[in-house]
Enzyme design. Structure first.
Site, PDB file in Angstrom:
ATOM      1  N   ASP A 113       0.889  -1.171   0.000  1.00 54.42           N
ATOM      2  CA  ASP A 113       0.000   0.000   0.000  1.00 54.42           C
ATOM      3  C   ASP A 113       0.922   1.215   0.000  1.00 54.42           C
ATOM      4  OD1 ASP A 113      -2.392   1.599   0.357  1.00 54.42           O
ATOM      5  OD2 ASP A 113      -1.854   1.827   2.462  1.00 54.42           O
ATOM      6  N   SER A 114       0.349   2.394  -0.172  1.00 53.72           N
ATOM      7  CA  SER A 114       1.163   3.615  -0.093  1.00 53.72           C
ATOM      8  C   SER A 114       1.680   3.841   1.326  1.00 53.72           C
ATOM      9  CB  SER A 114       0.326   4.822  -0.523  1.00 53.72           C
ATOM     10  OG  SER A 114      -0.760   4.990   0.386  1.00 53.72           O
ATOM     11  N   CYS A 149      -4.559  -1.655  -1.646  1.00 54.18           N
ATOM     12  CA  CYS A 149      -4.747  -0.224  -1.894  1.00 54.18           C
ATOM     13  C   CYS A 149      -5.731  -0.087  -3.056  1.00 54.18           C
ATOM     14  CB  CYS A 149      -3.393   0.372  -2.268  1.00 54.18           C
ATOM     15  SG  CYS A 149      -3.481   2.070  -2.827  1.00 54.18           S
ATOM     16  N   GLU A 184      -2.094   8.627   8.486  1.00 54.55           N
ATOM     17  CA  GLU A 184      -0.632   8.511   8.427  1.00 54.55           C
ATOM     18  C   GLU A 184       0.047   9.306   9.548  1.00 54.55           C
ATOM     19  OE1 GLU A 184       1.380   6.569   6.821  1.00 54.55           O
ATOM     20  OE2 GLU A 184      -0.083   5.625   5.506  1.00 54.55           O
ATOM     21  N   CYS A 191     -11.031   3.199   0.320  1.00 54.11           N
ATOM     22  CA  CYS A 191      -9.593   3.450   0.476  1.00 54.11           C
ATOM     23  C   CYS A 191      -9.185   2.711   1.726  1.00 54.11           C
ATOM     24  CB  CYS A 191      -9.334   4.949   0.625  1.00 54.11           C
ATOM     25  SG  CYS A 191      -7.653   5.351   1.194  1.00 54.11           S
ATOM     26  N   HIS A 220      -7.053   3.157   3.918  1.00 53.94           N
ATOM     27  CA  HIS A 220      -6.747   3.938   5.122  1.00 53.94           C
ATOM     28  C   HIS A 220      -8.003   4.221   5.966  1.00 53.94           C
ATOM     29  CE1 HIS A 220      -2.879   4.745   3.208  1.00 53.94           C
ATOM     30  NE2 HIS A 220      -2.472   5.282   4.342  1.00 53.94           N
TER      31      HIS A 220
HETATM   32  N1  DGL Z   1      -4.675   3.381   0.825  1.00 54.42           N
HETATM   33  C1  DGL Z   1      -4.823   3.844  -0.501  1.00 54.42           C
HETATM   34  C2  DGL Z   1      -6.135   3.394  -1.124  1.00 54.42           C
HETATM   35  O1  DGL Z   1      -6.668   2.396  -0.712  1.00 54.42           O
HETATM   36  C3  DGL Z   1      -4.516   5.238  -0.898  1.00 54.42           C
HETATM   37  C4  DGL Z   1      -4.026   6.260   0.023  1.00 54.42           C
HETATM   38  C5  DGL Z   1      -3.161   7.276  -0.694  1.00 54.42           C
HETATM   39  O2  DGL Z   1      -3.694   8.277  -1.200  1.00 54.42           O
HETATM   40  O3  DGL Z   1      -1.957   7.020  -0.754  1.00 54.42           O
HETATM   41  O4  DGL Z   1      -6.651   3.995  -2.041  1.00 54.42           O
END
Ligand code: DGL
Length: 255
Positions: free
Chosen positions: A6-7, A69, A148, A180, A182
């Site tokens: 993931d990011s 992600c 984050e 997302c 996150h």
């Molecule tokens: N966790 C990521 C997602 O599921 C993206 C978060 C980011 O913008 O890096 O889309």
């Protein structure tokens, strides 16, 4: 070995689900902090980044790569399968399908990144599964930032969450899709704002089950958590947000 990326720390929710189902499998999790966030990048950039990380995970021995992600899945799932035909890829689709089964008002709110909303994958999910539902969307880059930073609850978080979901609820949405990885970290604040009559859909458990179907393999249950950014900072975040299941040392990725 299963590689998961993931990011940042968003994919830990998926990792936890995979570990529960496959405790003996070796896993390498990569948080790509050096290039985060993905959601405000172009789809082409995210596709190139995803190919780079997947290639490096495959070099380390991954037979399956889980794209934990939504943004990277939207940008790269198809191209990764074409570029690495001997590797299994499990990606995330915005959970519009389960949401249509939950909604009673016929109005669904989808929360995701700007890049995800621009993708063909998102468009095709809405076409295939949206049916008659009215779909309202909100891109929430500030939610990714909060998670984050390790800030997941409290009045400031509720205020930020409210700004995005209140307009959607006012349009009659009774179901919210967390598009997302996150966002499930903000669940208590989202629930507090949305109230008890709104269903919140997190696709992470379904993704975990899909990984177990694709690669039920065995190993010694080793888990390596790596960051392309600052491993110390990542470790702190994992300890704070990953719960006892994931309290391990984090390493730098690329060694
Ligand atoms: N966790 C990521 C997602 O599921 C993206 C978060 C980011 O913008 O890096 O889309």
């Amino acid at each position: 070995m299963i590689g998961i990326f993931d990011s940042g720390i968003g994919g830990l929710g998926v990792l936890i689900q995979v570990r529960r189902l496959l405790p003996a499998v070796d896993i390498v999790y990569v948080a790509d902090h050096a290039r985060a966030p993905y959601g405000t990048r172009s789809l082409k950039e995210v596709a190139d980044i995803s190919a780079d990380i997947s290639g490096r995970l495959i070099e380390k021995g991954a037979q399956t790569v889980v794209i934990a992600c939504n943004t990277a899945s939207a940008a790269a799932l198809h191209s990764l399968r074409a570029e690495f035909p001997n590797t299994s890829f499990v990606g995330m689709e915005t959970a519009v399908k389960p949401a249509t089964m939950e909604t009673r008002t016929g109005v669904i709110g989808v929360l995701a990144t700007a890049a995800t909303f621009q993708s063909e994958l998102y468009e095709s999910v809405v076409q295939r599964f949206g049916g008659d539902a009215t779909i309202r969307t909100a891109a929430c880059p500030d939610w990714v930032e909060m998670v984050e930073s390790g800030i997941i609850d409290g009045p400031a978080v509720e205020h930020t969450v409210r700004a995005k979901i209140e307009p959607i609820l006012e349009e009659g949405a009774d179901t919210l899709v967390l598009g997302c990885t996150h966002f499930p970290f903000l669940l208590s604040s989202i629930e507090a704002v949305a109230g008890p009559n709104v269903t919140i859909v997190d696709p992470a458990p379904a993704v975990g089950r899909q990984v177990a179907r694709v690669d039920p393999g065995s190993g010694s249950g080793e888990l390596s958590l790596m960051s392309t950014g600052d491993p110390g900072r990542f470790e702190e975040l994992v300890r704070k947000l990953g719960g006892s299941e994931l309290s391990l040392s984090a390493l730098a990725f690329g060694d």
